[in-house]
Motif scaffolding. Structure first.
Motif, short mmCIF file in Angstrom:
data_model
loop_
_atom_site.label_atom_id
_atom_site.label_comp_id
_atom_site.label_asym_id
_atom_site.label_seq_id
_atom_site.Cartn_x
_atom_site.Cartn_y
_atom_site.Cartn_z
N ASP A 17 15.63 31.71 30.97
CA ASP A 17 15.84 30.55 29.99
C ASP A 17 14.55 29.80 29.74
OD1 ASP A 17 17.42 29.13 27.85
OD2 ASP A 17 18.21 27.70 29.38
N HIS A 19 13.34 25.92 27.83
CA HIS A 19 13.62 24.94 27.08
C HIS A 19 12.41 24.03 26.97
CE1 HIS A 19 18.25 24.49 26.55
NE2 HIS A 19 18.22 25.35 27.53
N HIS A 57 21.61 27.48 32.88
CA HIS A 57 21.76 28.53 32.06
C HIS A 57 21.61 29.83 32.27
CE1 HIS A 57 21.46 25.31 28.63
NE2 HIS A 57 22.56 24.81 29.53
MG MG Z 1 19.42 27.20 27.55
#
Ligand code: MG
Length: 173
Positions: A17, A19, A57
């Motif tokens: 993941d 971000h 996540h």
């Molecule tokens: Mg995410």
């Protein structure tokens, strides 16, 4: 004729993941910078539809991937207003529920968090404990590594946080 075990003893999964990190607005209105639910002290934080917890996540996707289940984006689409600012623990809990239903548990998990700042070291032990708690396993079977991106590219410039996770699931108790 090849033999395919319909119920293998071990299954491996990978989760990834990223971000984007943006400065918090004034007056402390920004959402906290969370990794596995642990708050990092910083003047900026990851943005996303949910609480933007990249570690939860990636762990969720690693478990779902090991099970051969749909990924986090399919199960919890970011177009669904119900998931806005959601506690990502909910996503991981669903992956764990599916793992339980399939008869597996986490044998071990290894995570790498790539983050230029803030430093991960002050909260690394807390993050490890948090993941072990969510996965209901001993901390010995959870590893969390922190790295920087050597000031290169968006991650290295502090504009994103990136997480890689591998997990091994074992069938039975
Ligand atoms: Mg995410």
């Amino acid at each position: 004729m090849s033999f395919i075990d319909p119920n293998p003893a071990y299954r491996i999964g990978h989760g990834y993941d990223l971000h984007r990190i943006e400065p918090f607005p004034p007056a402390g209105q920004g959402r906290p910078f969370l990794l596995a639910g642990v708050r990092l002290e910083h003047t900026a934080g990851p943005v996303g539809h949910s609480d933007a917890d990249a570690l939860f996540h990636a762990v969720t996707d690693a478990i779902l991937g090991a099970l051969g289940e749909p990924d986090i984006g399919q199960l919890f689409p970011d177009t669904d207003p119900r998931h806005e600012a959601a506690d990502s623990r909910v996503f991981l809990a669903e992956a764990v529920r599916r793992m339980d239903a399939a008869g597996y548990h986490v044998a071990n998990l290894d995570a790498t968090v790539i983050l230029e700042r803030p430093k991960l070291s002050p909260v690394k032990a807390q993050i490890r404990a948090a993941l072990a708690r969510e996965l209901r396993i001993d901390e010995r079977f959870v590893n969390v590594k922190g790295k920087t991106h050597e000031k290169v590219d968006a991650v290295g410039e502090g504009r994103a946080v990136e997480v890689h996770v591998v997990v091994l699931l074992h069938r039975g108790v």
